[in-house]
Design a protein around this motif. Structure first.
Motif, PDB file in Angstrom:
ATOM      1  N   LYS A 256      12.840 -11.040 -15.659  1.00 35.51           N
ATOM      2  CA  LYS A 256      12.608 -12.465 -15.940  1.00 35.51           C
ATOM      3  C   LYS A 256      13.934 -13.194 -16.106  1.00 35.51           C
ATOM      4  N   PHE A 257      14.859 -12.577 -16.833  1.00 41.27           N
ATOM      5  CA  PHE A 257      16.169 -13.191 -17.054  1.00 41.27           C
ATOM      6  C   PHE A 257      16.944 -13.312 -15.744  1.00 41.27           C
ATOM      7  N   ALA A 258      16.973 -12.236 -14.965  1.00 42.96           N
ATOM      8  CA  ALA A 258      17.723 -12.241 -13.707  1.00 42.96           C
ATOM      9  C   ALA A 258      17.203 -13.324 -12.761  1.00 42.96           C
ATOM     10  N   ASP A 259      15.889 -13.452 -12.663  1.00 43.27           N
ATOM     11  CA  ASP A 259      15.289 -14.476 -11.797  1.00 43.27           C
ATOM     12  C   ASP A 259      15.654 -15.885 -12.267  1.00 43.27           C
ATOM     13  N   ALA A 260      15.530 -16.109 -13.576  1.00 41.17           N
ATOM     14  CA  ALA A 260      15.830 -17.432 -14.139  1.00 41.17           C
ATOM     15  C   ALA A 260      17.311 -17.771 -13.984  1.00 41.17           C
TER      16      ALA A 260
ATOM     17  N   LYS B  40      19.797  -2.576  -6.897  1.00 40.60           N
ATOM     18  CA  LYS B  40      18.745  -2.600  -5.869  1.00 40.60           C
ATOM     19  C   LYS B  40      17.616  -3.558  -6.270  1.00 40.60           C
ATOM     20  N   TYR B  41      18.009  -4.731  -6.799  1.00 44.43           N
ATOM     21  CA  TYR B  41      17.020  -5.714  -7.234  1.00 44.43           C
ATOM     22  C   TYR B  41      17.151  -6.975  -6.385  1.00 44.43           C
ATOM     23  N   THR B  42      16.030  -7.512  -5.931  1.00 42.36           N
ATOM     24  CA  THR B  42      16.034  -8.699  -5.076  1.00 42.36           C
ATOM     25  C   THR B  42      15.901  -9.967  -5.905  1.00 42.36           C
ATOM     26  N   LEU B  43      16.935 -10.798  -5.863  1.00 38.34           N
ATOM     27  CA  LEU B  43      16.929 -12.065  -6.601  1.00 38.34           C
ATOM     28  C   LEU B  43      16.252 -13.161  -5.784  1.00 38.34           C
TER      29      LEU B  43
END
Length: 206
Positions: free
Chosen positions: A69-73, A123-126
């Motif tokens: 949630k933090f990374a997306d925001a 390996k996370y898609t933003l």
């Protein structure tokens, strides 16, 4: 005498055949033995590939809901700050507001790159676009010019940075992924400086 010679020839022929059969069998066994290392190598390669895939999957699924949630925001908020900062450089009337916009583009652009580097490692898609509310805010701000823009932009920067600081503090203390927590903690002083400068610019255009 003739029969004895024929018998000897027959025995010799049988011995030669036996030798040929033995040689052929030995060559076949040698060939099988030589091929064994190649088969073993292929098995090792497949195991390594599977291990790498498992590691990648584990890296992307080890993030908590809070981290994601933090990374997306942070990704969407950082994009919006850069886009609005670019608007301020062209649409603002007040020199302080123009300078604020330039600072936002520089600092948030740097933070965005750091977040992308983390995402590549994890390996996370933003997200790569703003959400609907952010896009609406941007479109409304884009339509303003001069003093009207200055007031609207500085108001947004004060509001947004208060919200950003709260989110970054929450991740720095409550996140689970070490590198992402460090990113949040290291970015906080910049955000606090931005809030201070935004409040100064807001007061200057009131």
């Amino acid at each position: 005498m003739k029969k004895t010679i024929l018998a000897l020839l027959a025995v010799g022929t049988m011995v030669a055949c036996k030798k040929n059969e033995t040689t052929t069998a030995n060559e076949s066994a040698d060939s099988t033995a030589m091929s064994a290392p190649a088969d073993t190598g292929m098995a090792t390669s497949t195991t390594d590939s599977a291990s790498t895939m498992n590691q990648n999957t584990a890296a992307s699924t080890s993030l908590s809901d809070q981290d994601k949630k933090f990374a997306d925001a942070a990704a969407k908020g950082g994009m919006m700050e850069v886009m609005m900062g670019d608007l301020a450089k062209t649409n603002a009337q007040n020199a302080t507001v123009k300078s604020l916009g330039s600072m936002m583009v520089k600092d948030h652009g740097k933070a965005n790159n750091e977040l992308k580097a983390w995402a590549a490692t994890a390996k996370y898609t933003l997200p790569t676009t703003l959400d609907a509310d952010q896009q609406k805010q941007y479109d409304e701000l884009k339509a303003k010019k001069g003093a009207e823009f200055d007031r609207a932009y500085t108001d947004l920067m004060v509001t947004d940075h208060k919200k950003d600081i709260a989110e970054f503090k929450k991740e720095a203390s409550g996140g689970t992924e070490t590198s992402l927590k460090s990113f949040a903690s290291n970015t906080l002083p910049t955000l606090e400086h931005h809030l201070m400068e935004s409040e100064k610019a807001q007061a200057a255009v009131k």
